[in-house]
Design a protein around this motif. Sequence first.
Motif, mmCIF file in Angstrom:
data_model
loop_
_atom_site.group_PDB
_atom_site.id
_atom_site.type_symbol
_atom_site.label_atom_id
_atom_site.label_comp_id
_atom_site.label_asym_id
_atom_site.label_seq_id
_atom_site.Cartn_x
_atom_site.Cartn_y
_atom_site.Cartn_z
ATOM 1 N N GLY A 64 0.799 -1.223 0.000
ATOM 2 C CA GLY A 64 0.000 0.000 0.000
ATOM 3 C C GLY A 64 0.827 1.266 0.000
ATOM 4 N N PHE A 65 2.155 1.147 0.067
ATOM 5 C CA PHE A 65 3.034 2.308 0.055
ATOM 6 C C PHE A 65 3.965 2.233 -1.150
ATOM 7 N N GLY A 66 4.293 3.396 -1.703
ATOM 8 C CA GLY A 66 5.261 3.476 -2.785
ATOM 9 C C GLY A 66 6.652 3.633 -2.198
ATOM 10 N N ASP A 67 7.584 4.025 -3.017
ATOM 11 C CA ASP A 67 8.950 4.325 -2.589
ATOM 12 C C ASP A 67 9.673 3.107 -2.030
ATOM 13 N N GLY A 68 9.281 1.916 -2.436
ATOM 14 C CA GLY A 68 9.892 0.712 -1.889
ATOM 15 C C GLY A 68 10.979 0.131 -2.765
ATOM 16 N N ILE A 69 11.812 -0.674 -2.137
ATOM 17 C CA ILE A 69 12.918 -1.345 -2.824
ATOM 18 C C ILE A 69 12.408 -2.275 -3.919
ATOM 19 N N VAL A 70 11.286 -2.933 -3.693
ATOM 20 C CA VAL A 70 10.777 -3.883 -4.679
ATOM 21 C C VAL A 70 10.099 -3.140 -5.833
ATOM 22 N N GLY A 71 9.160 -2.247 -5.537
ATOM 23 C CA GLY A 71 8.410 -1.544 -6.581
ATOM 24 C C GLY A 71 9.234 -0.491 -7.305
ATOM 25 N N ARG A 72 9.581 0.586 -6.602
ATOM 26 C CA ARG A 72 10.321 1.683 -7.229
ATOM 27 C C ARG A 72 11.727 1.242 -7.620
ATOM 28 N N GLY A 73 12.377 0.490 -6.742
ATOM 29 C CA GLY A 73 13.709 -0.028 -7.073
ATOM 30 C C GLY A 73 13.673 -0.930 -8.297
ATOM 31 N N GLY A 74 12.636 -1.762 -8.403
ATOM 32 C CA GLY A 74 12.495 -2.645 -9.563
ATOM 33 C C GLY A 74 12.296 -1.870 -10.849
ATOM 34 N N TYR A 75 11.458 -0.838 -10.795
ATOM 35 C CA TYR A 75 11.226 0.001 -11.970
ATOM 36 C C TYR A 75 12.532 0.667 -12.427
ATOM 37 N N LEU A 76 13.275 1.247 -11.488
ATOM 38 C CA LEU A 76 14.534 1.917 -11.831
ATOM 39 C C LEU A 76 15.579 0.925 -12.335
ATOM 40 N N THR A 77 15.574 -0.287 -11.786
ATOM 41 C CA THR A 77 16.502 -1.323 -12.267
ATOM 42 C C THR A 77 16.183 -1.672 -13.717
ATOM 43 N N ASP A 78 14.902 -1.819 -14.046
ATOM 44 C CA ASP A 78 14.512 -2.096 -15.435
ATOM 45 C C ASP A 78 14.970 -0.974 -16.359
ATOM 46 N N ARG A 79 14.781 0.273 -15.925
ATOM 47 C CA ARG A 79 15.236 1.427 -16.732
ATOM 48 C C ARG A 79 16.737 1.417 -16.925
ATOM 49 N N LEU A 80 17.470 1.134 -15.844
ATOM 50 C CA LEU A 80 18.929 1.069 -15.928
ATOM 51 C C LEU A 80 19.345 0.026 -16.961
ATOM 52 N N HIS A 81 18.767 -1.169 -16.896
ATOM 53 C CA HIS A 81 19.120 -2.228 -17.843
ATOM 54 C C HIS A 81 18.797 -1.819 -19.275
ATOM 55 N N GLN A 82 17.646 -1.187 -19.495
ATOM 56 C CA GLN A 82 17.284 -0.725 -20.844
ATOM 57 C C GLN A 82 18.292 0.296 -21.368
ATOM 58 N N GLU A 83 18.651 1.260 -20.528
ATOM 59 C CA GLU A 83 19.599 2.298 -20.949
ATOM 60 C C GLU A 83 20.959 1.705 -21.301
ATOM 61 N N PHE A 84 21.435 0.775 -20.485
ATOM 62 C CA PHE A 84 22.738 0.179 -20.769
ATOM 63 C C PHE A 84 22.663 -0.789 -21.950
ATOM 64 N N ASP A 85 21.535 -1.467 -22.146
ATOM 65 C CA ASP A 85 21.359 -2.297 -23.346
ATOM 66 C C ASP A 85 21.460 -1.438 -24.604
ATOM 67 N N GLU A 86 20.800 -0.286 -24.589
ATOM 68 C CA GLU A 86 20.871 0.623 -25.736
ATOM 69 C C GLU A 86 22.294 1.124 -25.953
ATOM 70 N N GLY A 87 22.985 1.445 -24.858
ATOM 71 C CA GLY A 87 24.372 1.898 -24.965
ATOM 72 C C GLY A 87 25.272 0.824 -25.544
#
Length: 180
Positions: A64-87
């Motif tokens: 019920g809360f945002g800002d968590g390691i699983v939710g927000r951390g997971g989203y940012l991890t996916d973005r990081l992987h996408q950015e480095f894949d493109e690089g």
Amino acid sequence: MEHESRWNVRVARPAAPLLDEQTIERHRLPDGAPLPPSYVSFVRAFGWGRLFGLWLIYTPVPSGFGDGIVGRGGYLTDRLHQEFDEGRADDDTWKIEPDGSWDIAQRLVVFAMSENGDYLAWDTGARDSDDELPIFHTTRFDSLTRVGDDLFEAVEWVRGRNSGRDSDPIDFTPLVPAAL
């Protein structure tokens, strides 16, 4: 807790961390192992908040809360992987400098971000005998700098980068996680 005495952090007010203990105990990172002990020590000591006026360390928050390691951390991890894949596809090797590699970039799990677009991430392929993970810093997913062997060292690295920013004597300001 034995590591809490190592945190040399001035807190704005006594923290009453809002944590999901089941996530702390049961969550597994991509290497199949638990959250690193220095991270668990930090979140139990401080919870969710702003470190050095700029950094947000994602915590295991209750449902019920945002800002968590699983939710927000997971989203940012996916973005990081996408950015480095493109690089990697574009042969932008500067993105992994000065301390990284394409393999390391794919093993990173984001657990903290600054309000300036900087991120801290664990290298889940290099766990040591104490269950700690090396920590890398990236600015807007365009660099990889190793900043410590655990969160104790990474916090000191962040402190060094933020020294002289202002005269605020408070290092950590507890916050309440956003409700979903």
